[in-house]
Scaffold this motif. Structure first.
Motif, PDB file in Angstrom:
ATOM      1  N   LEU A 191       0.787  -1.140  -0.095  1.00 15.09           N
ATOM      2  CA  LEU A 191       0.038   0.070   0.035  1.00 15.09           C
ATOM      3  C   LEU A 191       0.792   1.077   0.049  1.00 15.09           C
ATOM      4  CD1 LEU A 191      -2.841   1.376   0.323  1.00 15.09           C
ATOM      5  CD2 LEU A 191      -2.580   1.246   2.752  1.00 15.09           C
ATOM      6  N   ALA A 192       1.986   1.221   0.832  1.00 16.32           N
ATOM      7  CA  ALA A 192       2.520   2.548   0.886  1.00 16.32           C
ATOM      8  C   ALA A 192       3.384   2.862  -0.591  1.00 16.32           C
ATOM      9  CB  ALA A 192       3.968   2.346   2.020  1.00 16.32           C
ATOM     10  N   ARG A 193       3.571   1.796  -1.327  1.00 12.97           N
ATOM     11  CA  ARG A 193       4.134   2.228  -2.610  1.00 12.97           C
ATOM     12  C   ARG A 193       3.272   2.935  -3.476  1.00 12.97           C
ATOM     13  NH1 ARG A 193       6.165  -3.342  -1.698  1.00 12.97           N
ATOM     14  NH2 ARG A 193       8.220  -3.455  -1.484  1.00 12.97           N
ATOM     15  N   THR A 194       1.903   2.936  -3.192  1.00 18.24           N
ATOM     16  CA  THR A 194       0.912   3.349  -4.200  1.00 18.24           C
ATOM     17  C   THR A 194       0.550   4.845  -3.632  1.00 18.24           C
ATOM     18  OG1 THR A 194      -0.927   2.668  -2.958  1.00 18.24           O
ATOM     19  CG2 THR A 194       0.094   1.196  -4.608  1.00 18.24           C
ATOM     20  N   ILE A 240       7.302   6.374   5.853  1.00 20.23           N
ATOM     21  CA  ILE A 240       8.552   5.985   6.279  1.00 20.23           C
ATOM     22  C   ILE A 240       8.366   4.825   7.023  1.00 20.23           C
ATOM     23  CG2 ILE A 240      10.697   6.547   7.296  1.00 20.23           C
ATOM     24  CD1 ILE A 240      10.648   9.117   6.251  1.00 20.23           C
ATOM     25  N   PHE A 241       9.223   3.746   6.914  1.00 22.62           N
ATOM     26  CA  PHE A 241       8.969   2.484   7.780  1.00 22.62           C
ATOM     27  C   PHE A 241      10.195   2.624   8.569  1.00 22.62           C
ATOM     28  CE2 PHE A 241       5.969   1.355   4.522  1.00 22.62           C
ATOM     29  CZ  PHE A 241       5.493   0.104   4.840  1.00 22.62           C
ATOM     30  N   GLY A 261      10.825   0.752  -3.656  1.00 19.46           N
ATOM     31  CA  GLY A 261       9.907   1.886  -3.587  1.00 19.46           C
ATOM     32  C   GLY A 261       9.297   2.469  -2.354  1.00 19.46           C
ATOM     33  N   LEU A 262      10.271   1.836  -1.161  1.00 12.87           N
ATOM     34  CA  LEU A 262      10.106   2.422   0.253  1.00 12.87           C
ATOM     35  C   LEU A 262      11.016   3.101   0.697  1.00 12.87           C
ATOM     36  CD1 LEU A 262       8.910  -1.289   1.537  1.00 12.87           C
ATOM     37  CD2 LEU A 262       7.525   0.696   0.787  1.00 12.87           C
ATOM     38  N   ALA A 263      10.697   4.059   1.612  1.00 12.90           N
ATOM     39  CA  ALA A 263      11.680   4.770   2.459  1.00 12.90           C
ATOM     40  C   ALA A 263      11.720   3.802   4.039  1.00 12.90           C
ATOM     41  CB  ALA A 263      11.157   6.297   2.603  1.00 12.90           C
ATOM     42  N   CYS A 264      12.872   3.721   4.267  1.00 14.30           N
ATOM     43  CA  CYS A 264      13.244   2.881   5.467  1.00 14.30           C
ATOM     44  C   CYS A 264      14.330   3.411   6.416  1.00 14.30           C
ATOM     45  CB  CYS A 264      13.521   1.318   5.167  1.00 14.30           C
ATOM     46  SG  CYS A 264      12.210   0.605   4.220  1.00 14.30           S
ATOM     47  N   PRO A 292       6.297  12.787  -1.945  1.00 16.04           N
ATOM     48  CA  PRO A 292       6.099  11.747  -1.236  1.00 16.04           C
ATOM     49  C   PRO A 292       7.458  11.048  -0.795  1.00 16.04           C
ATOM     50  CG  PRO A 292       5.848  11.288  -3.844  1.00 16.04           C
ATOM     51  CD  PRO A 292       5.805  12.881  -3.392  1.00 16.04           C
ATOM     52  N   ALA A 293       7.523  10.072  -0.076  1.00 16.93           N
ATOM     53  CA  ALA A 293       8.709   9.485   0.498  1.00 16.93           C
ATOM     54  C   ALA A 293       9.653   8.982  -0.796  1.00 16.93           C
ATOM     55  CB  ALA A 293       8.525   8.387   1.368  1.00 16.93           C
ATOM     56  N   GLN A 294      10.756   8.951  -0.773  1.00 19.46           N
ATOM     57  CA  GLN A 294      11.922   8.803  -1.860  1.00 19.46           C
ATOM     58  C   GLN A 294      12.363   7.271  -1.173  1.00 19.46           C
ATOM     59  OE1 GLN A 294      13.824  12.532  -1.952  1.00 19.46           O
ATOM     60  NE2 GLN A 294      13.473  12.583  -4.134  1.00 19.46           N
ATOM     61  N   GLU A 295      12.521   6.568  -2.373  1.00 23.52           N
ATOM     62  CA  GLU A 295      13.128   5.128  -2.012  1.00 23.52           C
ATOM     63  C   GLU A 295      14.678   5.320  -1.490  1.00 23.52           C
ATOM     64  OE1 GLU A 295      14.438   1.192  -4.385  1.00 23.52           O
ATOM     65  OE2 GLU A 295      13.074   2.540  -5.225  1.00 23.52           O
ATOM     66  N   GLY A 296      14.567   4.397  -0.291  1.00 19.17           N
ATOM     67  CA  GLY A 296      16.312   4.497   0.289  1.00 19.17           C
ATOM     68  C   GLY A 296      16.097   3.981   1.626  1.00 19.17           C
TER      69      GLY A 296
END
Length: 335
Positions: A136-139, A145-146, A155-158, A314-318
Motif C-alpha cells: 500500500l505504501a508504494r501506491t 517512512i518505515f 519503492g520504500l523509505a526505511c 512523497p517519500a523517496q526510496e532508500g
C-alpha cells in the motif's frame, strides 16, 4: 450578526448539488475540470471558508503525523515508547501533533488513516519481513517512512538501527573474551512468529560472526518469568567450557536467574545484551551492550519526514541505517 455562507449556498451559486461541493473539498471522488472551476469560483465569490476538517480533506495540511505501531503485548508497548517519545518531541518543534494507531489492523490500519487524509504523513513500525503494508505504501502520494527494513525495500523509505552489525559486535566481544560457546536468550515466541524484520537481521549477524569464530550457538526463546532458570541451566557450561550469554529480551528475569545460582556477570559468566542504554545501566550488574538507539532512529525519521513534507513530495526510496556501537560495562570480564 448574520450567518456566513454555507456549502449549500456554494452549491446553489455553482449550479451543482451540495454533495458535489463536499466531494470537491474532500477529494473522495473524481470531479470534472469544469465543475471544479464553477465550485471554486462560487466559493471565492461568496468568500466561503470551510471549517478546519473540510480544509484538511481538501488537501491543506492537517499538521498531524500518524504512527502506525500495533501493540501485540505490553512488552512491545514498552520497547516502542522510546521511539515515540523522541518523535513526538521533534513533531512539536515543527508544530505537528502525532496520532497513534495501535490496533492490530495490518494493512487496513494504514489504509484507514491515509484514505481519509487524516494526516500529512505516516510512520510505520513493527515491520515484518513480508509486510503487507509495504504494498500500500508504494501506491501513496504522500510521505510514508518505515522504521524497519522488510525483505523487499523497492519503492520504500526505511530507517532503522543496524541489527545485523549489533549481532556481530556482541559475538565478537564474547569470542575475544575466550568463550567457547554462546547461549542466546532471544525474543518471545509471539515476536518470532510475527516475523519481525529485526529478529532475522540480528540472527544473521550472530550466526555469521559465530561461524567465523567457530563457536556453537544455542538459541532460546525468552520464557515466561519462571522459566529463565531452566534456560540458563540448559545453556551454561554444557561441555565444561565457558559459555557467553547474549540477551535480547527479559533482561531482569535473566539476571535474577543468574543471581539465584550464585553467578556474577563479569566474573562467572560474560553477559552481553541488545537493549537500550537505560535498560543496560539499570541492572544490578550494568550490562555490556549494544544500544538499539531508539532516539537516534526517531530523530533521523523526523528529519527525513519533515523535509519531505516541506517539499511537498512523497517519500523517496532508500534505506538509512543508524550504526551499532558496543559499550563495555561490568557484565563482561575485561570491562
Amino acid at each position: 450578526m448574520g450567518r456566513g455562507p454555507t456549502s449549500k449556498d456554494v452549491a446553489r451559486l455553482a449550479g451543482v448539488s451540495q454533495s458535489t461541493v463536499s466531494y470537491v473539498m474532500s477529494g473522495k471522488r473524481s470531479i470534472s475540470a469544469e465543475t471544479l472551476r464553477r465550485v471554486e469560483e462560487a466559493m471565492a465569490a461568496l468568500n466561503y471558508q470551510p471549517h478546519a476538517g473540510a480544509r484538511a480533506l481538501a488537501g491543506s495540511r492537517t499538521n498531524t503525523i500518524a504512527i502506525v505501531m500495533p501493540f501485540a503485548s505490553a512488552y512491545d508497548a514498552g520497547q516502542l515508547m522510546a521511539f515515540v517519545e523522541e518523535f513526538v518531541l521533534a513533531a512539536r518543534v515543527h508544530d505537528y501533533d502525532v496520532l497513534l494507531v495501535t490496533a492490530e489492523e495490518g494493512i487496513e490500519g494504514l489504509r484507514r488513516i491515509t484514505g481519509g487524509r487524516q494526516c500529512d504523513a505516516a510512520v510505520v513500525m513493527q515491520v515484518t519481513a513480508q509486510d503487507q503494508r509495504a504494498d500500500l505504501a508504494r501506491t501513496l502520494d504522500f510521505p510514508v517512512i518505515f522504521i524497519g527494513v522488510p525483505e523487499d525495500t523497492t519503492g520504500l523509505a526505511c530507517v532503522d538501527f543496524d541489527f545485523e552489525a549489533a549481532g556481530r559486535l556482541l559475538v565478537e566481544e564474547l569470542a575475544d573474551l575466550g568463550n567457547t560457546r554462546l547461549s542466546v536468550l532471544g525474543w518471545g515466541a509471539d515476536s518470532v512468529d510475527r516475523d519481525y524484520n529485526y529478529i532475522g537481521r540480528f540472527a544473521r549477524g550472530v550466526t555469521g560472526a559465530a561461524e567465523a569464530h567457530r563457536l556453537p550457538v544455542d538459541w532460546h526463546l525468552a520464557p515466561a518469568a519462571d522459566g529463565f532458570a531452566a534456560v540458563l541451566d540448559a545453556g551454561l557450561h554444557p561441555d565444561g567450557g565457558r559459555t557467553g550469554i547474549i540477551m535480547t529480551a527479559g533482561l531482569s528475569g535473566g539476571m535474577r536467574a543468574l543471581a539465584l545460582r550464585g553467578l556474577v556477570p563479569g566474573r562467572d559468566a560474560d553477559v552481553v545484551a541488545l537493549c537500550t542504554e537505560a535498560e543496560a545501566e539499570e541492572q544490578v550488574v550494568p550490562l555490556t551492550a549494544v544500544s538499539t538507539q531508539p532516539r537516534d532512529v526517531s530523530r533521523m525519521v523526523a528529519e527525513r519526514l519533515f523535509a519531505l513534507i516541506d517539499a511537498g513530495r512523497p517519500a523517496q526510496e532508500g534505506v538509512d541505517i543508524v550504526p551499532a556501537t558496543l559499550v563495555r560495562r561490568a557484565s563482561t570480564g575485561r570491562a
